[in-house]
Design an enzyme around this catalytic site. Structure first.
Site, PDB file in Angstrom:
ATOM      1  CB  CYS A  85      -0.984  -0.015   1.082  1.00 49.24           C
ATOM      2  SG  CYS A  85      -2.479   1.246   1.131  1.00 49.24           S
ATOM      3  CG  HIS A 194      -3.176  -3.757   3.404  1.00 49.16           C
ATOM      4  ND1 HIS A 194      -2.302  -3.128   4.137  1.00 49.16           N
ATOM      5  CD2 HIS A 194      -3.861  -2.803   2.630  1.00 49.16           C
ATOM      6  CE1 HIS A 194      -2.355  -1.767   3.958  1.00 49.16           C
ATOM      7  NE2 HIS A 194      -3.380  -1.741   2.940  1.00 49.16           N
ATOM      8  CD  GLU A 196      -0.502  -5.660   5.657  1.00 51.71           C
ATOM      9  OE1 GLU A 196      -0.576  -6.037   4.815  1.00 51.71           O
ATOM     10  OE2 GLU A 196      -0.700  -4.302   5.784  1.00 51.71           O
TER      11      GLU A 196
END
Lengths: 226, 759, 79
Positions: A85, A194, A196
């Site tokens: 991002c 994302h 994560e």
């Protein structure tokens, strides 16, 4: 195995990137924007957020941070670097990846669970995926529309450097549905979604993102043995 | 240079006329200030008293009703509170050494004037309140109310408010996990933008806002102080015989503040580090009334006095007067009390985060708040008289003359759908109406994932976040209010808001623990509004007592009206619950397990007063709201929590506006799974589908658990009815003898409305 | 056809976080002596000849800017 996670003022997803590193049993090492010391890490994650408020252009100020000079040097020597991002935006501003992110076509911030296809499973961050695998990963950004010159896009496509592509709808108007790309050597990867935030179905839409972090374990191991 | 009004000067010209009326002070209030001080106030003192004695800061019209909270809080309820009413935010002990703090505040008027910045600074303000308790802010929620969805001004206000909440909250890195979006013409010209924040800390890290320890330093840190929000005191500037053109132009100043979420994010991390190093003795955020409020409240809550050198405050604008510096509402500022020996360490942490910090004064033993400006005393007051001993009004209260007429206007007379085709059309019309339609257009603009602890977010019945990654302990929260119910009966309507928020928390498997509120009403000078207010406070306080959960704090917003027309009375109730392990949360969508039975818990009566059906189909508001039975709500919550603990529930969804039909549609669409429903032959299908009776929840029970679960309900006296089964094959919601709705058709109806209105 | 430029800038007394972020970054990049930066918006409009100044004012005041927090300047650069 040590994965460094950079914190700039305004970084938001550093705790999440560190959690993802720990989830694959790597050691998460915090890196501070004002230091130039990579503290002996084997790979670096430039996490998401709004570094310095992103007030000028996303990533435009962060690229000049002392830590980024060290990251650029290490990346040129082959250290795996992942920009997520805002981190992807910073890597583009820093010249490690080509192109730039523009305001989403809808002009809104978009937070949604997004299907991606893994187009290249030979980068440092994607070897654990099956070619063509479709994974469910959150996106959350307002400046996520990837764009580059026609020539650059042709080059990226021809060299297989489009790593992730949006499927089942393009959320932001990215050219060629591009969600993530890599450097020519496949060591530096940047993506808007994302991974994560997809390490546990309790707190994310899936655990598909773990593959990204497991892959880099392999990548750094092979670097040591080579 | 502007001539500065000092305490000495006040003694020399005691009869100088002062513009107290323009500052909003009444004759008797001004007289009381003179009496307290034994002289006329200086300009700076007048600015302080006028803003601190305003309705917004002093709660002068509502304070007398607070006794209801006290009278209804039992020692057992009190025992769960680590800090209660009067602190920046209430703090609750959730077990395992964790404390959770939460609060709602309104930012209604600023959000009408400048929707983006008004909403953004609303988020910023409530986050600093939580920070000031020593907690890390963990999540936000936004209860929002707008005018009619198709009104042109709603098209201006709503997208700006949503972008502002997103723009600030997303940049701050706080997940937005819930809230409300409600449309009603009464909010046209007066939208309600309420913001809630939840934070957590270890119990021993609780910080209180007080200035103790003589000699301790007062440090102002964060953003510089500018001319934000000083519109009110600009009247003083013109009185100052000023030849400074900066000052002369102040009258034109907007009362809008601009937020800087980046500065606030850095401020949060800076505070976390200061707390961790135990460098702070007391702390207060700067919000409404800025330094006036922070200094007087800190001093008033401490044991001594305080001396502030106001000229030390770093400024952003030229030529600011002491009154302006004291009144400025510049955002992203905090005020800390620090031991002298810790000042250097404090400054080092601020430097690391590039946060501006300045020692502006110290704690004294004089018992007075003394503020100097380049050596001259401009304020010398007993701090309690500013912060805690403001005026108190017993406003006249009168039940509105038309209340009986309103309640007599029974919706029973309205024509009802009866044929399957009419019922089908009614269902589709309701689920696509703005209040019942999907709020995805709004919530997809908020980051719900950041920090990685969000377990449930919108459109779940309540938001849920994990607090402890090791144990899985977490909290759930929900805010609710149906202003139409409150209008029909403020006492019952407010208890219905409480019951729904309570039920929403239990529906996700959490045990309700504590209550906060944001009471949005019209003018307190209208006896009818004060009657609504009193009834609402009583209803909430007595309801909390019955449920055994304390009110931890709240916010009152009066004067929400357009001309002389007040908004629907809107006491937003927030309930916080605890769950010992978030892994046992109950999701909203059906179809998670193969083979689920759908069971409706609770009883359905013919209740359409204030209902969404009456509103959408007939534009009707009258009669009585649904009945509320808090003992039943308590039992229902216990059953839900027990069901979650024993793994007997695979999904649950609260029934509220729109009734069973709405709950079924949402549970099916969120779970992307069809279902077959068989209605009770002995009750009118219309009533079963659309009545808004309280105390009901739709649950999905794995077939293997069905007997165990229903036996538990029967044994404990909770009415239940098996209403159908989940049907993963059909991709449709089939309501037998009414209609079969393909999920695609439902999705189009439910999801299409807001994008069509606001894209 | 005329080319009209509208510049919108935060009012002087209004906090400008964008400008502040840039002015704080400049010394880190080795540029000293820049005391303040304010960040605004620049619009370029192609308008028909019959669009008069009053209309342009209305566009600038009521739409391109929010007069509560922003000032604007309208300039015709070519006609």
């Amino acid at each position: 195995m040590k994965i460094g996670v950079i914190t700039f003022p305004g970084t938001l997803d550093d705790v999440d990137a560190a959690r993802a590193a720990r989830a694959v049993e790597a050691e998460a090492v915090p890196l501070w924007h004002a230091d130039d010391d990579l503290r002996g890490v084997d790979a670096v994650v430039v996490p998401g957020g709004f570094s310095y408020g992103d007030y000028l252009r996303a990533g435009a100020i962060a690229r000049f941070a002392p830590i980024m000079q060290s990251v650029v040097d290490a990346a040129r020597r082959g250290m795996p670097v992942l920009g997520i991002c805002n981190g992807f935006q910073i890597l583009c501003e820093a010249g490690l990846l080509p192109g730039v992110m523009l305001r989403n076509v809808g002009l809104h911030f978009v937070c949604k669970d997004q299907w991606l296809r893994v187009e290249n499973t030979e980068t440092a961050w994607t070897t654990r995926f099956e070619p063509g695998a479709e994974i469910l990963i959150p996106i959350k950004n307002i400046d996520g529309r990837y764009t580059a010159s026609a020539e650059t896009v042709r080059e990226l496509e021809a060299e297989g450097r489009v790593v992730f592509r949006y499927v089942e709808g393009n959320p932001n108007g990215s050219i060629n549905d591009i969600a993530g790309i890599c450097s020519p050597d496949g060591r530096v990867v940047g993506l808007m979604p994302h991974p994560e935030h997809a390490i546990d179905a309790l707190t994310g839409p899936s655990d598909d993102g773990l593959g990204v972090f497991y892959s880099v374990l392999d990548a750094t191991r092979s670097l040591v043995t080579a | 240079m502007t001539e500065i009004d000092t305490v000495d000067k006040a003694a020399t010209d005691p009869d100088r006329p002062q513009p107290y009326a323009e500052l909003g002070l009444k004759d008797d209030e001004y007289a009381r200030i003179r009496e307290i001080l034994g002289r006329r106030p200086t300009e700076a003192e007048l600015a302080m008293y006028s803003v601190m004695w305003s309705e917004h800061c002093s709660y002068k019209s509502s304070k007398v009703h607070w006794r209801h909270w006290k009278e209804n809080t039992t020692p057992e309820m009190q025992a769960k509170l680590l800090a209660g009413i009067g602190e920046n935010a209430g703090v609750v002990d959730i077990g395992d050494g964790w404390a959770v703090t939460f609060k709602v505040e309104s930012h209604n008027h600023p959000s009408y004037v400048e929707p983006y910045q008004g909403a953004a600074t609303g988020v910023g303000g409530i986050v600093r309140d939580i920070l000031a308790m020593g907690a890390r802010p963990l999540a936000v929620m936004d209860p929002l109310r707008f005018g009619a969805a198709d009104h042109p001004d709603t098209k201006r206000v709503l997208p700006g408010v949503v972008a502002g909440i997103g723009g600030y909250g997303n940049c701050l890195g706080l997940p937005n996990i819930g809230g409300e979006v409600v449309f009603d013409p009464s909010y046209q010209g007066n939208p309600l933008v309420n913001a809630m924040c939840i934070g957590a800390m270890r119990v021993e890290d609780l910080q209180l806002a007080k200035a103790s320890g003589v000699g301790n330093k007062v440090i102002l840190f964060g953003a510089r102080t500018g001319l934000d929000g000083i519109g009110g005191v600009s009247v003083l500037a013109s009185e100052s015989f000023s030849d400074d053109e900066d000052v002369a132009s102040r009258k034109k100043l907007p009362s809008v503040q601009v937020g800087d979420p980046f500065t606030e994010k850095v401020l949060i991390e800076c505070c976390m580090e200061l707390f961790a190093q135990r460098l702070v003795v007391g702390i207060q955020d700067l919000g409404g009334a800025g330094l006036s409020c922070a200094t007087s409240e800190l001093a008033s809550a401490g044991e001594g006095g305080m001396h502030i050198e106001l000229d030390k405050v770093p400024l952003r604008a030229k030529g600011m007067t002491p009154a302006e510096v004291l009144s400025s509402e510049s955002q992203e500022r905090m005020c800390a009390i620090v031991r002298p020996e810790d000042v250097d360490a404090f400054m080092r942490v601020c430097q690391k985060w590039d946060v501006l910090a300045t020692v502006i004064g110290e704690v004294t033993d004089t018992g007075r708040l003394v503020i100097t400006w380049h050596g001259e005393t401009v304020v010398d007051v007993p701090p309690r008289t500013v912060a805690h001993e403001g005026p108190e009004y017993h406003r006249p209260i009168a039940r509105p003359a038309d209340q009986d007429e309103l309640q007599a206007d029974d919706p029973a007379k309205l024509p009802r759908p009866s044929t399957p085709e009419e019922l089908r059309e009614t269902l589709l019309r309701l689920i696509s109406s703005p209040n019942l339609a999907s709020k995805e257009w709004v919530t997809s603009q908020y980051d719900r994932y950041v920090r990685g602890n969000t377990v449930l977010a919108q459109p779940s019945d309540s938001g849920m976040i994990r607090i402890d990654e090791e144990t899985g302990r977490g909290v759930a929260a929900s805010t609710d209010c149906n202003g139409r119910y409150v209008k029909l009966d403020p006492y019952v309507g407010t208890q219905l808001a409480l019951a729904e928020a309570y039920r929403n928390v239990a529906t996700t498997g959490a045990t309700p623990l504590a209550v906060t509120n944001c009471l949005n009403f019209g003018s307190p000078e209208d006896p009818g509004v004060m009657w609504q207010f009193e009834q609402a406070v009583k209803g909430l306080a007595e309801g909390c007592r019955e449920l055994g959960i304390p009110v931890t704090g709240g916010n009152v917003s009066f004067y929400n009206q357009t001309g002389s027309t007040a908004i629907l009375p809107t006491p937003v109730v927030g309930v916080l619950g605890v769950i010992d392990d978030v892994r046992r949360r109950i999701p909203t969508g059906i179809g998670a397990e193969p083979g689920e039975t759908l069971i409706l818990l609770g009883e359905t009566s013919d209740e359409f007063g204030g209902s969404e059906w009456a509103h959408v189909v007939h534009g009707h508001l009258g009669g009585r709201p649904p009945q509320v039975d808090l003992a039943r709500e308590k039992l229902l919550a216990e059953i839900l929590v027990a069901g979650s603990r024993d793994g007997m529930l695979s999904a649950a969804h609260d029934l509220s506006e729109g009734g069973l039909a709405q709950a079924l549609v949402e549970a099916a669409l969120i779970g992307q799974t069809g279902a077959r429903i068989i209605l009770d032959e002995d009750q009118d299908p219309f009533v079963q589908l659309f009545s808004e009776s309280a105390g009901r929840v739709l649950v999905a029970v794995p077939r293997t658990e069905e007997l165990r679960f229903t036996e538990m309900c029967t044994a404990r006296g909770l009415p239940w009815r098996r209403i159908g089964v989940v049907d993963p094959e059909s991709n449709a919601l089939e309501i037998q003898d009414v209609a079969t709705f393909p999920l695609d058709e439902l999705r189009q109806a439910w999801e299409g409305t807001l994008p069509a209105l606001f894209d | 056809m005329a080319r009209v430029v509208v510049d919108v800038i935060p009012k002087p007394e209004i906090l400008d976080p964008q400008g502040q972020a840039i002015v704080k970054a400049l010394p880190r990049l080795g540029f000293t002596g820049v005391r303040d930066v304010r960040q605004g918006k620049h619009f370029e409009l192609e308008v028909d000849d019959e669009v008069d100044d009053a209309t342009l004012e209305k566009i600038a005041e009521g739409f391109l800017s929010n007069p509560v927090i922003e000032d604007y300047v309208v300039r015709r650069v070519e006609s």
